[in-house]
Write a protein that holds these residues in place. Structure first.
Motif, PDB file in Angstrom:
ATOM      1  N   ARG A  75      75.395  38.291  57.914  1.00 37.90           N
ATOM      2  CA  ARG A  75      75.118  37.661  56.506  1.00 37.90           C
ATOM      3  C   ARG A  75      75.890  36.592  56.017  1.00 37.90           C
ATOM      4  NH1 ARG A  75      75.069  41.732  51.720  1.00 37.90           N
ATOM      5  NH2 ARG A  75      77.289  42.016  52.306  1.00 37.90           N
ATOM      6  N   ARG A  77      75.517  32.322  55.381  1.00 44.19           N
ATOM      7  CA  ARG A  77      75.905  31.666  54.351  1.00 44.19           C
ATOM      8  C   ARG A  77      76.750  30.454  54.343  1.00 44.19           C
ATOM      9  NH1 ARG A  77      77.004  37.162  50.527  1.00 44.19           N
ATOM     10  NH2 ARG A  77      74.962  37.700  50.042  1.00 44.19           N
ATOM     11  N   THR A  96      67.981  36.412  54.665  1.00 44.91           N
ATOM     12  CA  THR A  96      67.196  37.223  53.889  1.00 44.91           C
ATOM     13  C   THR A  96      67.006  38.477  54.288  1.00 44.91           C
ATOM     14  OG1 THR A  96      65.788  35.226  53.231  1.00 44.91           O
ATOM     15  CG2 THR A  96      64.910  37.386  52.811  1.00 44.91           C
ATOM     16  N   GLU A 108      70.431  40.835  53.936  1.00 45.93           N
ATOM     17  CA  GLU A 108      70.455  41.288  52.641  1.00 45.93           C
ATOM     18  C   GLU A 108      69.603  42.406  52.464  1.00 45.93           C
ATOM     19  OE1 GLU A 108      69.471  37.869  50.194  1.00 45.93           O
ATOM     20  OE2 GLU A 108      71.847  37.279  50.312  1.00 45.93           O
ATOM     21  N   SER A 128      71.088  46.405  51.685  1.00 46.94           N
ATOM     22  CA  SER A 128      70.143  46.922  50.447  1.00 46.94           C
ATOM     23  C   SER A 128      69.145  47.971  50.399  1.00 46.94           C
ATOM     24  CB  SER A 128      70.125  45.872  49.316  1.00 46.94           C
ATOM     25  OG  SER A 128      69.060  45.049  49.899  1.00 46.94           O
TER      26      SER A 128
END
Length: 686
Positions: free
Chosen positions: A328, A332, A362, A365, A369
């Motif tokens: 992730r 970024r 995406t 993430e 979560s």
């Protein structure tokens, strides 16, 4: 509800039915009345309409009547391309032609699909890099006796498909893949299409004015009626993207499929291969450093070594979470480093690379979560394909893929679909018995804060107790893995009694193929099997040859419409429960049990009941049809949940007596033979 409105709708319906050479069917008026009331009062409606009701007209006429007065488009959503094509290509044109003298103006109809369903003119014009071709080069600058060819020539089957696609792109009016005949492979289509993430956008793309996808969206925005699909509804509801026009009413046909189609549309996947592809694209088309991302991909694959395929009930472990977190953060950084400079010309290659990085980011993430967001994670690996066509268990030595999907789609559908719109859901199989609760709950219509709704069953025009027999092979042993010798003997006896004319619906590809192979050595009439030719050609042959049989799997359970004696026996090898190793079904079953409910009945049995009803519904397709549904799973007669499942089926006359059903099939075979002799005489006179 205005009496004038209802009267106008029913008058239009009568005009349509008469003009299209039909006749009023029991339940059709009632369904049209219920749909009109729901639209008029802004009330959500679940309406079960049995086969033969004429439900398409029963909802299209009220929709058209409303659309002519509404400033917003109305939507029709389908689960399958077959029904979408039927509505756009047959039902609506015939209906509108018939109603034209009665309508105040023309009705504008638009078809809207996801962006990747349309050819991208910028890509065919060289604005994007070609997709990698693992089978070899698409084109070569060939050399024939020392003379160089001035232009590339295709050197592979896919290359020839791409050439045809580029030529078609210059002449097509729609750019819609479904309008391309004959079709092409998915790999070839990827060479001329882009995903929504890869698209440069209307502001940057030099071909925006000619873009087929943008034109389809523009047409939908001003249309009266828009035909779309469940996946588009899912994207609008879950991602909040403006992929659909601002509508006020939507009719969801094939609504029994909505939960699964929505879940499938929003399921994400992450694998080392996906990350490596993003790394390669970024290296090729941007100046971003992706060494850390490549290293993170290797760490991710290592974190999944030895992890068995299946549900990760506790979510990611510490090593996996760290690996996903590394990916992730590296994504970024790469996205930041690959941003175009202000005013820089749009670059298809860079956009493709950034879209892959964004897709990986995406999913990462979502994985991190997942527990807090009510999502489920599971590991999967590819299965190897056996020579006979069946799939073996996953290869646990292969690299794993992590999958993430919502435990429930109810909450998001409640917010993104039912809030602010009037929704009519219809299918031949929405209720189990007279109970709509199981389907309604899965879609967000039960529980605290749920919107109000009405459920109604308008019945079917068919006399099921007189037209059909339900036979349950009570004396067969409980089904085990594969097709048993006892089942094969039962199939043989049933086929010989009916002299063919059977549609065999099997729980797996292997079971269908094993049964087909066995029967070909035991009976004298043709046995077709799914996968041996295109589905359309198989169904055509099955429908035209009265004694031919067709065996297959789930796509036959819902997609076959063969009225008449050609389908006088429907064989179902076992109750269509979800696979016991289905991770999402397992998670949903556990969640119901944890909340104090009966997980098996709420999830597995409900899933099986709807699909069993769909399968049995293949038998009676017209008023003159007669036949037998034979379920070769004794649990339907002996298990405690058998009554629950039988309540979902049409009210056939039922028996567990083998002698009785063989006699019934014998009479049906004689009638079919007599009908064929009569038809033959008529053809010879002509």
């Amino acid at each position: 509800m205005s009496k004038d409105t209802t009267g106008e709708v029913l008058e239009l319906l009568d005009t349509a039915v008469a003009g299209m050479g039909g006749q009023n069917r029991p339940g059709q008026h009632e369904m049209a009345r219920q749909v009109t009331q729901a639209i008029d009062e802004g009330q959500h409606l679940l309406v079960q309409a049995g086969t033969g009701t004429g439900k398409s007209l029963a909802y299209l006429v009220p929709l058209i009547h409303h659309a002519l007065e509404s400033p917003k488009p109305t939507l029709v959503s389908t689960a399958t391309l077959a029904l979408q094509s039927q509505i756009v290509g047959r039902d609506l044109p015939r209906l509108l032609k018939t109603l034209k003298p009665k309508l105040p103006r023309e009705v504008d109809v638009a078809l809207l699909k996801g962006r990747s369903n349309y050819v991208c003119l910028h890509k065919t014009g060289g604005g994007f890099p070609e997709e990698e071709d693992p089978a070899g080069a698409l084109f070569t600058l060939g050399d024939d006796h020392g003379v160089a060819h001035p232009s590339p020539a295709p050197t592979s089957a896919m290359g020839r498909e791409v050439v045809r696609l580029r030529e078609w792109a210059e002449e097509t009016e729609t750019g819609d893949r479904d309008d391309l005949v004959p079709g092409v492979s998915d790999r070839a289509w990827r060479q001329v299409s882009v995903t929504s993430m890869e698209c440069l956008g209307a502001q940057k793309c030099p071909m925006a004015a000619e873009c087929f996808s943008e034109r389809a969206r523009a047409q939908a925005a001003v249309a009266d009626v828009v035909i779309t699909n469940h996946a588009m509804l899912a994207i609008a509801a879950f991602e909040g993207l403006a992929v659909l026009p601002d509508y006020d009413v939507v009719v969801i046909d094939e609504a029994h499929e909505l939960q699964d189609r929505v879940t499938g549309a929003v399921t994400g996947q992450l694998s080392g291969t996906v990350v490596t592809a993003a790394v390669a694209a970024a290296r090729k088309h941007t100046s971003a450093s992706v060494e850390e991302l490549a290293s993170a991909a290797r760490a991710f694959e290592q974190s999944l070594e030895g992890v068995p395929s299946g549900l990760l009930a506790s979510g990611l472990n510490e090593e996996q979470e760290q690996a996903v977190g590394r990916i992730r953060e590296a994504c970024r950084v790469a996205l930041s480093d690959s941003k175009p400079e202000p005013g820089e010309t749009a670059d298809g290659g860079r956009q493709t690379a950034r879209s892959r990085l964004m897709a990986v980011l995406t999913i990462c993430e979502r994985l991190v979560s997942a527990p807090a967001a009510g999502e489920v994670i599971w590991a999967s690996r590819p299965s190897s394909f056996s020579p006979s066509g069946g799939f073996s268990p996953p290869d646990e030595t292969a690299p794993a893929t992590l999958n993430v999907a919502p435990l429930s789609v109810a909450g998001r559908l409640r917010e993104g679909l039912f809030d602010g719109h009037t929704v009519v859901l219809t299918s031949a199989t929405l209720a189990i018995g007279s109970e709509f609760g199981p389907v309604a709950g899965a879609l967000g219509l039960l529980g605290p804060g749920a919107p109000s709704w009405t459920g109604t069953d308008v019945g079917s025009p068919f006399d099921y107790p007189r037209q059909g027999v339900l036979y349950v092979a009570k004396d067969l042993p409980k089904p085990e893995r594969g097709t048993s010798a006892a089942q094969l003997d039962e199939i043989e006896a049933l086929l010989k009694a009916s002299n063919g004319g059977a549609l065999g619906l099997f729980s797996s590809r292997r079971a269908a193929e094993d049964a087909a192979d066995a029967m070909r050595s035991r009976v004298d009439f043709p046995i077709l099997c799914q996968g041996e030719s295109s589905m359309s050609s198989l169904v055509k042959q099955f429908s035209e040859e009265p004694d031919t049989c067709l065996f297959g799997t789930m796509s036959l359970w819902q997609g076959v419409d063969v009225p008449g004696a050609a389908c006088r026996l429907v064989l179902i090898d076992r109750i269509p429960f979800p696979r016991p190793d289905d991770p999402l079904m397992t998670a949903r079953t556990r969640a119901v049990a944890k909340a104090g409910g009966n997980g098996f009945m709420s999830v597995a049995a409900t899933h099986a009941a709807v699909r069993l009803a769909q399968g049995a519904g293949r038998l009676i397709r017209a008023a003159g049809d007669r036949g037998v549904v034979a379920v070769l799973d004794s649990r339907l007669a002996t298990a405690r949940y058998g009554g629950f499942l039988r309540a979902a089926l049409p009210p056939f006359w039922s028996t567990t007596d083998r002698t009785v059903v063989l006699s019934v099939l014998g009479r049906l075979a004689e009638q079919s033979a007599e009908e064929e002799r009569s038809n033959g005489k008529q053809r010879s006179r002509k």
